[in-house]
Write a protein that holds these residues in place. Structure first.
Motif, PDB file in Angstrom:
ATOM      1  N   SER A  98      12.806  -2.743  -9.870  1.00  0.00           N
ATOM      2  CA  SER A  98      13.812  -3.259  -8.928  1.00  0.00           C
ATOM      3  C   SER A  98      13.856  -2.435  -7.642  1.00  0.00           C
ATOM      4  O   SER A  98      14.412  -2.879  -6.637  1.00  0.00           O
ATOM      5  N   GLU A  99      13.260  -1.235  -7.684  1.00  0.00           N
ATOM      6  CA  GLU A  99      13.264  -0.354  -6.499  1.00  0.00           C
ATOM      7  C   GLU A  99      12.008  -0.522  -5.642  1.00  0.00           C
ATOM      8  O   GLU A  99      11.819   0.178  -4.649  1.00  0.00           O
ATOM      9  N   LEU A 100      11.155  -1.475  -6.031  1.00  0.00           N
ATOM     10  CA  LEU A 100       9.836  -1.577  -5.405  1.00  0.00           C
ATOM     11  C   LEU A 100       9.884  -1.859  -3.907  1.00  0.00           C
ATOM     12  O   LEU A 100       9.074  -1.331  -3.145  1.00  0.00           O
ATOM     13  N   GLU A 101      10.839  -2.696  -3.489  1.00  0.00           N
ATOM     14  CA  GLU A 101      10.941  -3.023  -2.059  1.00  0.00           C
ATOM     15  C   GLU A 101      11.056  -1.734  -1.232  1.00  0.00           C
ATOM     16  O   GLU A 101      10.433  -1.575  -0.192  1.00  0.00           O
ATOM     17  N   VAL A 102      11.854  -0.786  -1.745  1.00  0.00           N
ATOM     18  CA  VAL A 102      12.059   0.500  -1.052  1.00  0.00           C
ATOM     19  C   VAL A 102      10.856   1.416  -1.257  1.00  0.00           C
ATOM     20  O   VAL A 102      10.351   2.030  -0.313  1.00  0.00           O
ATOM     21  N   ASP A 103      10.368   1.475  -2.509  1.00  0.00           N
ATOM     22  CA  ASP A 103       9.264   2.389  -2.837  1.00  0.00           C
ATOM     23  C   ASP A 103       8.005   2.094  -2.034  1.00  0.00           C
ATOM     24  O   ASP A 103       7.258   3.000  -1.685  1.00  0.00           O
ATOM     25  N   PHE A 104       7.766   0.817  -1.768  1.00  0.00           N
ATOM     26  CA  PHE A 104       6.544   0.442  -1.056  1.00  0.00           C
ATOM     27  C   PHE A 104       6.536   0.952   0.387  1.00  0.00           C
ATOM     28  O   PHE A 104       5.487   1.248   0.934  1.00  0.00           O
ATOM     29  N   GLY A 105       7.719   1.019   0.985  1.00  0.00           N
ATOM     30  CA  GLY A 105       7.791   1.496   2.365  1.00  0.00           C
ATOM     31  C   GLY A 105       6.849   0.739   3.270  1.00  0.00           C
ATOM     32  O   GLY A 105       6.881  -0.476   3.347  1.00  0.00           O
ATOM     33  N   GLU A 106       5.969   1.482   3.935  1.00  0.00           N
ATOM     34  CA  GLU A 106       5.040   0.874   4.895  1.00  0.00           C
ATOM     35  C   GLU A 106       3.655   0.625   4.303  1.00  0.00           C
ATOM     36  O   GLU A 106       2.679   0.496   5.033  1.00  0.00           O
ATOM     37  N   ARG A 107       3.565   0.575   2.975  1.00  0.00           N
ATOM     38  CA  ARG A 107       2.252   0.382   2.345  1.00  0.00           C
ATOM     39  C   ARG A 107       1.582  -0.889   2.869  1.00  0.00           C
ATOM     40  O   ARG A 107       2.205  -1.931   2.977  1.00  0.00           O
ATOM     41  N   LYS A 108       0.292  -0.763   3.150  1.00  0.00           N
ATOM     42  CA  LYS A 108      -0.454  -1.922   3.675  1.00  0.00           C
ATOM     43  C   LYS A 108      -0.802  -2.881   2.545  1.00  0.00           C
ATOM     44  O   LYS A 108      -0.981  -2.466   1.407  1.00  0.00           O
TER      45      LYS A 108
END
Length: 258
Positions: A98-108
Motif C-alpha cells: 500500500s506504500e508503493l506509490e510513495v516508495d517508488f518516488g521518481e523511479r523510471k
C-alpha cells in the motif's frame, strides 16, 4: 515458452476476486498446468488463505517492486512459496504494498516493473495469476501492463455493475498509449438463479458485454467459505460441488483462448 499472465481485477471489493484467483488457478493446475499466484493486494487475502502470515515473512512482492532489475533472478526464489496451495506456487503479498506509490518516488518505467520482473521466471510456469488490489493505482497499472488477459469478476448485483465504470475508464486511458489494447473478459459471480434481481443483472451483462463475457456463470456456493476457513481450495473439499464445476468450466474457456 513463457507463461500467460491472467490479472483478476475489479475495483469493487467483495465480488469474488480472490476466490476467482485461487479457484481458477487451482482448476488450471488440475488440468496439468504449472501455476504461480501473485498476491498483489495489500490486504493479502490470498496469502492469508494459504496460511502464510505477515509476521513470518522475510520477503514479499513488495521487495520485487523495490529491487533493482539485476536482483530479480536471485530474489524471486526467496519469495515464492512452492505448493503453498495444492498444485500452486504463491508469491505472498504484504500491507507494505500500500506504500508503493510513495516508495517508488521518481523511479523510471514504474508501470512496467512487474512485467519486466516476471520475465525472469515466466518460463517456469504455464500461467501466472495476479490477484489485484481493489483500487486503481500503481499496483493495478503494473498488473494490467503485465497481463495477457484481464479477468473481471462481476457480482450479479446492480451496485456491482455501477462500480465498473472506473475500471473501464482506466482501461480506456491505458489503451490510448499502449502498443496493444488490454484484452479482457468478464465473469458473472455469486449468481443465485432464485433471485430475480440476479437474473435481470445477468441478462443486462449478456446484452451489454456480449463476446467480452465468459459463458461460464459462477453460482453461489457455501463451499467457497468453507475452503477459506480451512485454508484450501474448493477442490480439496468437494471437487464435484457446484462451485468447483463452474471454475472447471471457466478454466476450459481460458485454455481455449490460446
Amino acid at each position: 515458452m513463457s507463461a500467460k499472465i491472467l490479472a483478476v481485477a475489479n475495483q469493487k471489493g467483495g465480488v469474488g476476486k480472490t476466490t476467482t484467483s485461487l479457484t481458477l488457478g487451482s482448476a488450471l493446475s488440475r488440468k496439468g498446468k504449472r501455476i504461480l499466484l501473485l498476491d498483489l493486494d495489500p490486504h493479502a487475502c490470498a496469502t492469508l488463505h494459504a496460511r502464510i502470515y505477515p509476521e513470518e515473512l522475510t520477503a514479499s512482492l513488495h521487495d520485487i517492486f523495490l529491487a533493482e532489475d539485476a536482483a530479480w533472478p536471485s530474489l524471486w526464489p526467496t519469495i515464492i512459496r512452492p505448493n503453498a496451495l495444492q498444485g500452486m506456487d504463491l508469491a505472498p503479498g504484504s500491507i507494505r504494498l500500500s506504500e508503493l506509490e510513495v516508495d517508488f518516488g521518481e523511479r523510471k518505467s514504474k508501470g512496467s516493473v512487474l512485467a519486466r520482473s516476471l520475465q525472469c521466471i515466466s518460463g517456469h510456469y504455464d500461467f501466472v495469476v495476479l490477484d489485484c488490489p481493489p483500487h486503481v493505482g500503481i499496483l493495478l497499472i503494473n498488473a494490467l501492463l503485465a497481463a495477457d488477459l484481464l479477468i473481471i469478476p462481476i457480482q450479479t448485483d446492480f451496485l456491482a455493475l455501477h462500480g465498473l465504470k472506473l475500471l473501464f475508464d482506466t482501461l480506456h486511458t491505458l489503451n490510448k498509449v499502449l502498443p496493444r489494447p488490454i484484452r479482457y473478459r468478464a465473469v458473472p459471480t455469486m449468481y443465485d438463479k432464485r433471485a430475480k434481481a440476479c437474473t435481470r443483472v445477468l441478462e443486462l451483462m449478456q446484452r451489454k458485454m456480449g463476446h467480452a463475457l465468459f459463458s461460464t456463470i459462477i453460482g453461489v456456493d457455501t463451499r467457497f467459505r468453507e475452503a477459506s476457513a480451512l485454508g484450501c481450495t474448493v477442490y480439496d473439499i468437494d471437487a464435484h460441488s457446484r462451485g468447483a464445476l463452474c471454475y472447471d468450466a471457466l478454466a476450459e474457456e481460458v485454455l481455449r483462448l490460446w
